[in-house]
Enzyme design. Structure first.
Site, PDB file in Angstrom:
ATOM      1  N   GLY A  19       0.827  -1.211   0.000  1.00 18.89           N
ATOM      2  CA  GLY A  19       0.000   0.000   0.000  1.00 18.89           C
ATOM      3  C   GLY A  19       0.857   1.254   0.000  1.00 18.89           C
ATOM      4  CG  ASP A  72      -3.269  -0.518   1.824  1.00 20.07           C
ATOM      5  OD1 ASP A  72      -2.358  -0.033   2.527  1.00 20.07           O
ATOM      6  OD2 ASP A  72      -3.330  -1.729   1.524  1.00 20.07           O
ATOM      7  CB  CYS A 387     -16.652   9.191  16.279  1.00 22.68           C
ATOM      8  SG  CYS A 387     -18.199   8.620  15.570  1.00 22.68           S
ATOM      9  CG  HIS A 524     -14.356   9.268  12.277  1.00 20.51           C
ATOM     10  ND1 HIS A 524     -13.754   8.629  13.330  1.00 20.51           N
ATOM     11  CD2 HIS A 524     -15.610   8.751  12.195  1.00 20.51           C
ATOM     12  CE1 HIS A 524     -14.602   7.749  13.862  1.00 20.51           C
ATOM     13  NE2 HIS A 524     -15.729   7.817  13.190  1.00 20.51           N
ATOM     14  CD  GLU A 526     -10.438   9.768  12.822  1.00 18.90           C
ATOM     15  OE1 GLU A 526     -10.815  10.904  13.212  1.00 18.90           O
ATOM     16  OE2 GLU A 526     -11.004   8.712  13.162  1.00 18.90           O
TER      17      GLU A 526
HETATM   18  N1  GLN Z   1     -20.369   3.495  18.196  1.00 22.07           N
HETATM   19  C1  GLN Z   1     -20.684   4.865  17.985  1.00 22.07           C
HETATM   20  C2  GLN Z   1     -21.779   5.046  16.945  1.00 22.07           C
HETATM   21  O1  GLN Z   1     -22.019   4.156  16.159  1.00 22.07           O
HETATM   22  C3  GLN Z   1     -19.452   5.639  17.587  1.00 22.07           C
HETATM   23  C4  GLN Z   1     -18.902   5.220  16.274  1.00 22.07           C
HETATM   24  C5  GLN Z   1     -17.510   5.712  16.008  1.00 22.07           C
HETATM   25  O2  GLN Z   1     -16.782   6.082  16.944  1.00 22.07           O
HETATM   26  N2  GLN Z   1     -17.103   5.710  14.762  1.00 22.07           N
HETATM   27  O3  GLN Z   1     -22.397   6.069  16.891  1.00 22.07           O
END
Ligand code: GLN
Length: 550
Positions: A19, A72, A387, A524, A526
């Site tokens: 990758g 990847d 999240c 997210h 990231e």
């Molecule tokens: N489990 C939580 C949800 O489904 C958080 C998911 C995550 O952290 N990506 O909302």
């Protein structure tokens, strides 16, 4: 120029950096001014990576258009600094599914649909579509697994057919491994010779061999591979282990891989523009001062994969942000379950300049994470929740500041009295009908950033707006959300809602006041950080961590 297609396959064993090799070749071609995209093929039956356990398979990376991909794809986006879309991730399952759907829709006009050429044709079509959609000059396709195994044969067949159809526009790279067995103490080429034989059996001949090994490969071995593998010695490139993955493109360019590829594909050679990337590598090699970050999580037990794989984008984002401050991230893993067993161990958190609670699923280790968040809040340790990390900081706030002692998420308690985090309405039906695959809230959604918040300060250059609430876009992967029934009481008690999704009226970012950095995101971040363009919230977090330095 006709679009050029480069296939990357692996020999001898998996996990040797195919990758990163693919991403690095892409980066080099991009640095020569070409438009490049990259595709990952996984031989699994799973239709996407979303249903695979991250401990076994590594992180699930999410694209802007909501595809749940192999990690990847994250490396491709980071190295290429380009967004990648749905067509750029294929599995055996996804290819069969789309052929079967077409068949059910009578799109084969009554033909008997055979595995060959039905499946390889579908693969070829998808590769071409991915190239067209991104208007790419080069489309790199990494075939998962190793040559010689049963699972990826149909993908190698697609590559063979493509070469036959476009002989001048298709090139093969074999990433292989040269082991040094302890008892022999000598670098062995035989496994790679066998891998090439396997490739030959599939009707393919490598144009370039990237010889991965612990230490650089010497000339005699290069010559040996050249003779036995029917390849010029200058096309056998040494790819020894490196400390940082970001060194790989620089090393490959030392072997002039870019121009070698261009010559083979009949494209005029060009110099590469890699100054910024070179500077990054110089910084990494110069042992900069460190910033110490703790990640509190649970996907730590490793089977085939290491901890790093489950959270790779989080780790890379922390590194990118640290690089931007001329620092090196010293990242540590903290198991939240330890805090549950012995709350005294929470004091350990004082050792860190900043703490991250990343995403996750299920209720194991949850209470320990909540304790860690409480500790960061009270002791003013820079804290970044991603999240699940946001959801748990809202639960912590509700319990300990608002006084809703039994506040929880419906994910952890099927009959909660106070679900401050609740399942979204449209998700309820899906869960009831066991429609789990590809049905979370996925991909990019708008988020309006409120003035006067840490987030507003962090995002303003990224968004190109200095004042007033403005919109950004971030990627999601979750089923649960902050429950709007509790939003007012949380706010009245001081929780800052720094970002909302206006269309669905959902809380996307929370902060608390009078703290050096306490931010949680429902998305997210990231997934959008790039080595030379760190994500603004990670950057702000690292700045706060440096200020807090112990
Ligand atoms: N489990 C939580 C949800 O489904 C958080 C998911 C995550 O952290 N990506 O909302």
């Amino acid at each position: 120029m006709a679009t050029k297609y480069i296939f990357v396959a692996g020999g001898v064993m998996s996990g040797i950096g195919k990758g990163i090799a693919t991403a690095s070749i892409g980066r080099i071609l991009k640095s020569k001014g070409f438009k490049v995209t990259a595709i990952k093929i996984d031989p699994y039956i799973n239709v996407d990576a979303g249903t695979m356990n991250p401990v076994e398979h590594g992180e699930v990376f999410v694209t802007d258009d909501g595809k749940e991909c192999d990690q990847d794809v994250g490396n491709y986006e980071r190295f290429l600094d380009e967004n990648i879309y749905t067509d750029n991730y294929m599995t055996t399952g996804s290819v069969y599914l789309s052929v079967i759907n077409k068949e059910r829709n009578l799109e084969y006009g009554g033909e008997c649909v055979s595995v060959v050429p039905g499946i390889p044709n579908e693969v070829i079509e998808t590769i071409k579509r991915a190239g067209k959609k991104t208007k790419s000059d080069f489309v790199l396709t990494e075939i998962g697994g190793t040559v010689g195994e049963y699972q990826n044969l149909l993908f190698l067949e697609a590559a063979r057919m493509m070469k036959f159809q476009h002989p001048k526009d298709v090139l093969f790279v074999l990433v292989s491994y040269l082991p040094v067995p302890g008892i022999i103490g000598e670098m062995k080429t035989k496994p790679t010779q066998q891998a090439v034989k396997n490739l030959n059996e599939a009707g393919l001949q490598p144009d370039i061999i990237l010889a991965r090994s612990e230490t650089p490969m010497d000339e005699p071995r290069k010559k040996k591979l050249a003779i036995y593998c029917n390849i010029h010695p200058e096309d056998v490139l040494s790819a020894p282990d490196v400390k940082s993955i970001y060194e790989v493109p620089v090393n490959f360019e030392k072997e002039e891989i870019g121009n070698k590829i261009l010559r083979k594909l009949g494209v005029k050679t060009r110099p590469s523009e890699m100054k910024e990337w070179d500077n990054l590598v110089k910084l990494i090699r110069n042992h900069p001062k460190e910033v110490k970050i703790g990640i509190v999580g649970k996907y730590f037990e490793s089977g085939k994969f290491t901890l790093m794989d489950s959270y790779i984008s989080v780790i890379e984002s922390i590194k990118h942000a640290a690089f931007s401050q001329n620092r090196k991230a010293d990242i540590h893993w903290i198991s939240s379950e330890d805090f549950e067993k012995d709350p005294k161990t929470l004091k350990e958190l004082d050792k860190y300049d900043g703490i991250v609670v990343p995403g996750g699923f299920g209720n194991r280790g949850i209470e320990g994470k909540i304790k860690a968040i409480e500790y960061c809040r009270k002791n003013k340790i820079p804290f970044f929740g991603l999240c699940l990390g946001l959801q748990l900081s809202v639960i912590e706030f509700a319990r300990n500041i608002v006084g809703i002692k039994d506040a929880t998420s419906r994910e952890f308690d099927k009959n909660p009295k106070n679900p401050v985090i609740d399942v979204m309405q449209e998700q309820k039906e899906l869960l009831k009908n066991k429609k789990y695959g590809g049905t979370m809230r996925l991909g990019a959604y708008d988020c309006q950033i409120q003035e006067g918040t840490i987030s507003h300060r962090a995002y303003k250059d990224w968004a190109g707006e200095k004042s007033g609430p403005y919109m950004i876009s971030e990627r999601h992967r979750h089923r649960y959300e902050v429950n709007n029934d509790y939003r007012d009481v949380l706010k009245e008690n001081g929780l800052v809602v720094a970002g909302i999704n206006p269309k669905k009226n959902l809380v996307e970012i929370i902060e608390i006041k009078n703290h050096p950095f306490f931010v949680g995101t429902q998305f997210h971040p990231e997934f959008k950080s790039r080595p030379l363009k760190p994500h603004p919230l990670f950057k702000e977090f690292i700045k706060a961590a440096i200020k807090n330095k112990k």
